[in-house]
Motif scaffolding. Structure first.
Motif, short mmCIF file in Angstrom:
data_model
loop_
_atom_site.label_atom_id
_atom_site.label_comp_id
_atom_site.label_asym_id
_atom_site.label_seq_id
_atom_site.Cartn_x
_atom_site.Cartn_y
_atom_site.Cartn_z
N GLY A 211 0.75 -1.09 -0.03
CA GLY A 211 -0.19 0.02 -0.20
C GLY A 211 0.74 1.41 -0.21
N GLY A 212 2.03 1.37 0.89
CA GLY A 212 2.88 2.44 0.82
C GLY A 212 3.46 2.65 -0.47
N CYS A 213 3.95 1.48 -1.17
CA CYS A 213 4.16 1.60 -2.61
C CYS A 213 3.55 2.39 -3.43
CB CYS A 213 4.89 0.33 -3.13
SG CYS A 213 6.14 -0.28 -2.37
N PHE A 214 2.04 1.65 -3.61
CA PHE A 214 1.19 2.41 -4.40
C PHE A 214 0.90 3.73 -4.02
CE2 PHE A 214 -0.88 -1.88 -5.93
CZ PHE A 214 0.21 -2.08 -6.38
N PHE A 215 0.73 4.25 -2.84
CA PHE A 215 0.31 5.49 -2.32
C PHE A 215 1.42 6.54 -2.48
CE2 PHE A 215 0.10 8.99 0.81
CZ PHE A 215 -0.97 9.23 0.65
N PHE A 216 2.54 6.16 -2.20
CA PHE A 216 3.79 7.31 -2.39
C PHE A 216 4.29 7.31 -3.75
CE2 PHE A 216 3.94 6.37 2.22
CZ PHE A 216 3.88 7.78 2.63
N GLY A 217 4.17 6.32 -4.43
CA GLY A 217 4.53 6.15 -5.95
C GLY A 217 3.49 6.93 -6.55
N GLY A 218 2.29 6.61 -6.22
CA GLY A 218 1.09 7.37 -6.92
C GLY A 218 0.96 8.87 -6.75
N LEU A 219 1.55 9.34 -5.78
CA LEU A 219 1.52 10.84 -5.41
C LEU A 219 2.57 11.45 -6.55
CD1 LEU A 219 1.96 11.23 -1.56
CD2 LEU A 219 -0.48 11.39 -2.89
N ASN A 227 4.60 -5.96 -13.57
CA ASN A 227 4.56 -7.14 -14.13
C ASN A 227 3.47 -7.96 -13.71
OD1 ASN A 227 5.11 -9.97 -15.13
ND2 ASN A 227 7.06 -9.51 -14.80
N ALA A 228 2.26 -8.18 -14.63
CA ALA A 228 1.06 -8.87 -14.23
C ALA A 228 1.20 -10.25 -14.07
CB ALA A 228 0.26 -8.79 -15.44
N THR A 229 2.22 -10.87 -14.92
CA THR A 229 2.53 -12.24 -14.59
C THR A 229 3.20 -12.65 -13.29
OG1 THR A 229 3.17 -12.64 -17.00
CG2 THR A 229 3.81 -14.37 -15.65
N ALA A 230 4.22 -11.86 -12.79
CA ALA A 230 4.50 -12.20 -11.57
C ALA A 230 3.76 -11.90 -10.40
CB ALA A 230 5.82 -11.14 -11.21
N ALA A 231 2.66 -10.99 -10.60
CA ALA A 231 1.63 -10.67 -9.57
C ALA A 231 0.55 -11.65 -9.58
CB ALA A 231 1.08 -9.19 -9.82
N THR A 232 0.19 -12.27 -10.76
CA THR A 232 -0.65 -13.41 -10.58
C THR A 232 -0.05 -14.53 -10.14
OG1 THR A 232 -1.74 -12.43 -12.67
CG2 THR A 232 -2.07 -14.76 -11.96
N ALA A 367 11.40 -0.84 -0.34
CA ALA A 367 10.49 -0.78 -1.49
C ALA A 367 9.40 0.55 -1.84
CB ALA A 367 9.52 -1.91 -0.62
N ILE A 368 9.42 1.23 -0.73
CA ILE A 368 8.69 2.40 -1.16
C ILE A 368 9.47 3.53 -1.69
CG2 ILE A 368 7.62 4.47 0.19
CD1 ILE A 368 6.63 2.78 2.52
N THR A 369 10.95 3.31 -1.41
CA THR A 369 11.71 4.03 -2.26
C THR A 369 11.83 3.98 -3.52
OG1 THR A 369 13.16 4.78 -0.21
CG2 THR A 369 14.30 4.94 -2.15
N VAL A 370 11.95 2.88 -3.84
CA VAL A 370 12.26 2.45 -5.46
C VAL A 370 10.76 2.67 -6.00
CG1 VAL A 370 14.05 0.81 -5.05
CG2 VAL A 370 11.59 -0.10 -4.90
N ASP A 377 8.28 -3.07 -10.47
CA ASP A 377 8.40 -4.43 -10.59
C ASP A 377 9.48 -4.87 -9.26
OD1 ASP A 377 6.86 -5.10 -12.49
OD2 ASP A 377 8.35 -5.02 -13.86
N LEU A 378 10.38 -4.11 -9.02
CA LEU A 378 11.51 -4.18 -8.00
C LEU A 378 10.70 -4.03 -6.70
CD1 LEU A 378 14.11 -4.63 -6.94
CD2 LEU A 378 14.78 -2.41 -7.12
N ALA A 379 9.77 -3.04 -6.52
CA ALA A 379 8.82 -2.84 -5.30
C ALA A 379 8.07 -4.08 -5.03
CB ALA A 379 8.22 -1.56 -5.45
#
Length: 466
Positions: A211-219, A227-232, A367-370, A377-379
């Motif tokens: 969530g922190g990756c999505f939130f701070f990256g989204g700001l 990568n959808a394959t890795a997430a799935t 994770a949040i930094t990258v 993908d790294l995060a």
């Protein structure tokens, strides 16, 4: 400089021959006739370009220093907050000595490294019996930088091997702190602490860190792709581990740890989970390695990362740090009973919310930094990948270690926690259904984690059979 001058002289002669059309055809014929020599020449070109970049940035650094920007009070190691991008790029390309690198490992992480100062006080607290609260928090503070140091030595050791072996080393020692703490608690017959700490590590990575990756990256970016394959694949394996947690529930209550049916089902399920983990490693490192290759992500790939420490130095550092983690984690685990009684904090909250910070604090920041650098993908590999490692490797490993040491560790978790785990996996699966992220999805995941923390604060768990 001599090597560089020789290469540049050769390049100049080569470029002069290319200026004429007649010479151009001759050169191309020679290149086709001697492809190895042509490839070596191209390699020389890349080396010269690399050395030119390093020299240019060194001159910029020297110029900045001469202008008084870098004074005696300026940190030698860049902090995570306000270091210019150019300085970070110089630090990443200029070769670092072993002494400088060791200084960075031990003292270059700001407030995290400062926590190492608590080590002597932690030892004194144990031997002078300062009380469980002091013992718990001092040893807790020491464990956080030790986890970061262990990760650094693990990466250094992996760089001395090929990609497959390096991946196995990172996968095995990536959660070494969680494994050591869990085994220490298991040997102390703290089954409840083992279960809650494993589940807490999954919750913190899956909800808080992601969530922190999505939130701070989204700001910083309106939308980010991953990568959808890795997430799935990771979410499917987490769903499988959820099934393994549900299987033992019909046979006995969660606090009846000695039930034979529960132990049998848990041990067989643990074998299946580890088997799936081995298949995941083959999938990531062998058959589909190209899907997980992030060397070109963010525009910074293409240059091979070299080890700074020699092999024996990285191995010695890894072993010594693991030994220190074992010692301080034993003190930490032994103080949990007294800490729970004196502080009034529930054992569940200690295991699920507090203990996961030990092994994951630095990983969370990374994770949040990258993610804020648009390297999703790294995060995702740090956040969701750690969850998969814990659920498919660390959790079943504790069950098998309990089997070997005659401790009744099982997968029969409290039903309330199993339900929340399954719902969390479902929530994250919905968020990851499209390979794009934004700040709202990050806020959703972090809010879910805070709601879970609130529930665990008030959860009343029956004492386990001893």
């Amino acid at each position: 400089k001599k090597v560089k001058n020789t290469i540049q002289t050769t390049m100049s002669a080569f470029s002069e021959r290319l200026t004429s059309s007649t010479a151009s055809a001759h050169v191309l014929e020679n290149a086709n006739a001697h492809p190895d020599a042509a490839m070596k020449f191209l390699g020389c070109v890349k080396k010269v370009q690399y050395m030119n970049r390093v020299e240019k940035r060194l001159r910029e650094m020297e110029k900045t220093r001469s202008q008084g920007v870098l004074g005696e009070t300026t940190p030698l190691v860049p902090t995570s907050g306000g270091t210019p991008e150019s300085m970070r790029s110089v630090a990443s390309e200029v070769p670092m000595s072993i002494t400088q690198y060791l200084m960075e490992i031990f003292f270059g992480k700001g407030i995290v490294s400062a926590c190492l100062l608590a080590a002597p006080f932690a030892l004194v607290a144990v031997h002078q019996n300062w009380g469980p609260i002091w013992i718990f928090w001092l040893n807790f503070a020491v464990m956080v930088p030790l986890a970061a140091i262990l990760g650094d030595f693990t990466e250094e050791l992996a760089l001395h091997t090929n990609q497959t072996i390096g991946g196995l080393i990172n996968a095995t020692f990536g959660n070494a702190v969680e494994v050591v703490v869990a085994i220490q608690a298991l040997l102390a017959n703290e089954i409840r602490v083992v279960q809650s700490s494993m589940l807490g590590s999954i919750f913190s990575n899956l909800l808080l860190v992601l969530g922190g990756c999505f939130f701070f990256g989204g700001l910083k970016y309106k939308e980010q792709k991953f990568n959808a394959t890795a997430a799935t694949a990771n979410m499917g394996l987490l769903a499988l581990s959820g099934i393994a947690l549900v299987l033992p529930t019909p046979f006995a209550s969660y606090y009846e740890v000695h039930d034979e049916h529960v132990l049998l089902v848990s041990r067989v399920a643990a074998l299946f989970l580890i088997f799936m983990y081995v298949q995941l490693l083959v999938f990531q490192l062998k058959t589909h390695a190209d899907i997980f290759d992030d060397s070109g992500e963010g525009g910074g790939g293409g240059e091979t990362e070299l080890a700074v420490l020699p092999f024996w130095g990285a191995l010695a550092g890894l072993l010594v740090t693991t030994l220190l983690v074992t010692v301080f984690s034993e003190f930490l685990v032994d103080s949990i009973d007294g800490f729970v009684e004196e502080s009034g904090i529930s054992r569940t909250f200690v295991g699920i919310i507090i203990l996961p910070i030990v092994g994951n604090a630095v990983e969370h920041v990374t994770a949040i930094t990258v993610a804020m650098k648009d390297k999703m993908d790294l995060a995702m590999g740090v956040a969701v990948g750690s969850c998969t490692q814990i659920s498919l490797f660390v959790v079943p490993l504790t069950v098998l270690v309990g089997w070997a040491t005659d401790r009744d560790m099982n997968l029969n978790f409290p039903h309330f926690e199993v339900i929340l785990f399954v719902l969390s996996v479902f929530t994250v699966s919905v968020v990851l259904s499209t390979p794009k992220s934004n700040w709202l999805e990050g806020s959703l995941l972090m809010s879910t984690y805070l709601l879970l923390a609130l529930g665990f604060w008030f959860e009343n768990v029956t004492n386990y059979d001893r």
